[in-house]
Enzyme design. Structure first.
Site, short mmCIF file in Angstrom:
data_model
loop_
_atom_site.label_atom_id
_atom_site.label_comp_id
_atom_site.label_asym_id
_atom_site.label_seq_id
_atom_site.Cartn_x
_atom_site.Cartn_y
_atom_site.Cartn_z
N GLU A 56 0.86 -1.20 0.00
CA GLU A 56 0.00 0.00 0.00
C GLU A 56 0.89 1.25 0.00
OE1 GLU A 56 -1.64 0.58 3.94
OE2 GLU A 56 -3.40 1.64 3.16
N ASN A 121 -6.94 6.26 -1.62
CA ASN A 121 -5.84 5.32 -1.37
C ASN A 121 -6.05 4.20 -2.41
OD1 ASN A 121 -4.08 3.40 -0.36
ND2 ASN A 121 -4.57 3.82 1.78
N LYS A 139 -9.32 1.95 -1.98
CA LYS A 139 -9.54 1.34 -0.66
C LYS A 139 -10.90 1.74 -0.09
CE LYS A 139 -7.05 1.03 3.79
NZ LYS A 139 -5.80 1.46 4.48
N GLU A 159 -6.43 8.30 8.00
CA GLU A 159 -6.91 7.95 6.66
C GLU A 159 -8.30 8.52 6.38
OE1 GLU A 159 -5.99 4.27 4.70
OE2 GLU A 159 -4.92 3.61 6.48
N ASN A 234 0.23 -1.44 5.15
CA ASN A 234 1.11 -0.78 6.13
C ASN A 234 0.40 -0.97 7.46
OD1 ASN A 234 3.20 1.53 4.91
ND2 ASN A 234 1.44 1.17 3.57
N1 CDV Z 1 -3.10 1.01 6.58
C1 CDV Z 1 -4.04 0.32 7.26
O1 CDV Z 1 -5.15 0.16 6.79
N2 CDV Z 1 -3.67 -0.15 8.46
C2 CDV Z 1 -4.58 -0.82 9.35
C3 CDV Z 1 -4.17 -0.60 10.78
C4 CDV Z 1 -4.26 0.81 11.13
C5 CDV Z 1 -5.02 -1.38 11.74
C6 CDV Z 1 -4.66 -2.32 9.12
O2 CDV Z 1 -5.77 -2.82 9.09
O3 CDV Z 1 -3.62 -2.98 9.03
#
Ligand code: CDV
Length: 361
Positions: A56, A121, A139, A159, A234
């Site tokens: 990502e 995203n 996303k 986000e 991430n």
């Molecule tokens: N980048 C993400 O979506 N991270 C989320 C964290 C924040 C819980 C994940 O679901 O991995």
């Protein structure tokens, strides 16, 4: 491993890679991230990889943890003027390299739409066979908060502030040329006939990070016959304000162990339940000396077993030869959706968002 090393007669074998990235810091120039990604593409090509998957928001630090505005925020976004991602100046070298090698590529980045300046995203799927982006995903499940946490020193996950929820849904697509000897319209046959199931060009879908925790997202693809799901992530290893803090997650070490466990749980179960392979790829390591992200990039088979898992928290390729023909057993025997699903009882899943408990006794 070479494609000549295919072990049986299946024509649906393909060598795929997850290209995990180690930490990218706030002051790492975008071009450095891209250079590291180009090296991973080169290394993958040497190992006969046909499809490479990046994390990502691949070429930049995980900026949603920082409170940013104006130009400081815009700097992380790729400004899409004419809608052709292959021409985005920062990312073009990656598409050019994939094109040179005829390699398919999943690439995640922060998208700013040209006409109305909306932020998403996003990931795109580049087809080495056609030399074009053939699918885009935005996303859907955006974790975190709109406002930063009040606690001094908290790690934010902004986000909901920086991106709009994806508006493209979960559109499965076929990737041409990924495997040989497929049926297509020119073969004079139609999709969804018994004799053509699992014989067309491979059916793929994309998710981004938090989406992988939602079975609804996987099932939307499962219902389109998906054989291979791609997901970059991430995932913070220590963010008590976001994840909550109890006896299991009270230290950075135990919180990270739980985050790795939940990553694997989500991708293995949902691969099994939808009888599809999945390639799940992290950006990881400690960014800016204080923000740990989990690694654990994995290629999972269609029975939910991990085929290969990253061993480091650095730039690392995980490579496997997958045989998409193996999806048929789960799709036709174990689950056979058309025989066993009971949609008359599933309405609540789309009619209701939050929880409504039964009346108190
Ligand atoms: N980048 C993400 O979506 N991270 C989320 C964290 C924040 C819980 C994940 O679901 O991995």
């Amino acid at each position: 491993m070479s494609s000549a090393a295919h072990t049986s007669a299946s024509t649906r074998k393909v060598i795929v890679a997850g290209a995990q990235l180690g930490a990218i810091h706030v002051d790492t120039p975008r071009s450095d991230g891209v250079k590291r990604m180009l090296k991973l593409i080169d290394d993958a090509h040497k190992q006969h990889v046909k499809l490479i998957v990046f994390p990502e928001l691949a070429p930049v630090t995980f900026f949603p943890r920082h409170l940013l505005e104006g130009e400081d925020l815009e700097a992380y976004f790729e400004q899409e003027h004419d809608g052709d991602a292959t021409q985005l100046p920062n990312l073009k070298p990656l598409f050019d390299k994939a094109k040179e090698y005829k390699m398919d590529m999943y690439l995640g980045y922060a998208e700013c739409t040209g006409s109305d300046h909306v932020h998403y995203n996003t990931s795109v799927y580049f087809s080495g066979d056609s030399g074009q982006v053939i699918s885009k995903y935005r996303k859907v499940h955006l974790p975190g908060t709109f406002e930063p946490y009040e606690r001094e020193g908290a790690t934010n996950q902004l986000e909901k502030r920086y991106f709009k929820p994806g508006d493209l849904g979960f559109q499965a697509f076929r990737a041409p040329g990924l495997v040989n000897d497929t049926l297509n319209k020119k073969s004079g046959v139609e999709a969804n006939k018994l004799e053509t199931l699992g014989k067309g060009d491979p059916i793929l879908g994309m998710l981004i990070c938090n989406d992988r925790r939602w079975p609804e997202a996987w099932r939307s693809y499962g219902l389109q016959g998906i054989e291979l799901l791609l997901c970059g992530y991430n995932t913070t290893a220590w963010a008590p304000d976001l994840i909550g803090n109890d006896e299991k997650t009270s230290t950075p070490e135990t919180a990270k162990a739980e985050a790795l466990f939940h990553n694997k749980l989500s991708i293995t179960y949902n691969s099994y339940a939808n009888a599809c392979f999945s390639i799940n790829v992290a950006k990881c390591g400690v960014e800016d000396g204080k923000y740990p992200l989990i690694g654990g990039s994995c290629i999972v088979d269609c029975d939910g077993e991990v085929m290969i898992e990253a061993q480091t928290e650095e730039d690392e390729l995980i490579i496997a030869e997958i045989d998409l023909a193996k999806c048929r057993r789960g799709k036709e025997k174990v689950f056979a959706f058309e025989k066993h699903r009971r949609v008359e009882h599933y309405g609540i899943i789309v009619e209701q968002t939050g929880v409504k408990e039964p009346d108190l006794l």
